[in-house]
Design an enzyme around this catalytic site. Sequence first.
Site: not given
Ligand SMILES: [Zn+2]
Ligand SMILES: [Zn+2]
Length: 266
Positions: A56, A58, A60-61, A115, A138, A178
């Site tokens: 996805h 975000h 952090d990905h 998410h 996520d 995560h």
């Molecule tokens: Zn994440």
């Molecule tokens: Zn995420």
Amino acid sequence: MLIERVWAANRGRNFHYLIACSETGEALAVDPLNADACLQRAQQLGWRIRQIFNTHEHADHTGGNAAMVAATGAPVLAHAAAAERIGGVTHGLKHDDLVRIGRSVTLRCLDTPGHTRAHLCLYAPARSERPPALFSGDTLFNAGAGNCLHGGDPLLLYDTFAGCLSQLPLATRVFPGHEYLLRNLDFTLDREPSNAAARNMLKRCTDLAAEAMPVTTLADERQFNVFFRLDSPELIAELRRVRSDWGVAPAPREVFLALRELRNRW
Ligand SMILES: [Zn+2]
Ligand SMILES: [Zn+2]
């Protein structure tokens, strides 16, 4: 199919995955935020990263995409509806699309919104002795579910759990984006103090480093992930203390939404 989990060693507790063809050593990197860690591990294993996949949009990905592309020239695969927000996506994907790695690996895209509105999981079906695998981003965590606070929708997440994740084989191994296992088990035990599976898992894992956490299966998740336990009498009784309008058997969807809401503040 070879799977390597790479720990990002960051505050977000991200897990990255390298999925490789055992015949050719060609690999796909899932959400390689820490591109260096992924590249190093691939080199140690003698694998060549040939594709990048984002579950996805975000950061952090996707934040490692640029470095990974610079190092490998690999194409970037992601949900077609998230491609614009991610940027640099070369292959927009949708539900049921297949992702091939080398000669021996075929993964199936599962559209799993909730998410975020455009989230894909990668599913590897069982093959001879090898159990299935789910790279769940996520959407599904060990003993938990993704939040819906950054572009998501809890109703969609419920539909994903009920209509998609619950339909997969129980032997499916879960590879989330995560590492949140211990915290999620605490949440389960706060709702279901008599949940022996959660208590045993917590005991087994309390002293483990994040990178040593066990890989769970969907059968495990049914036992200690409250988001799969919507008809648990103990869970419902506990939630009724804050949801006094509920009868004894609230609809699974109501239980899921209440859990998701409670977990945001817990
Ligand atoms: Zn994440
Ligand atoms: Zn995420």
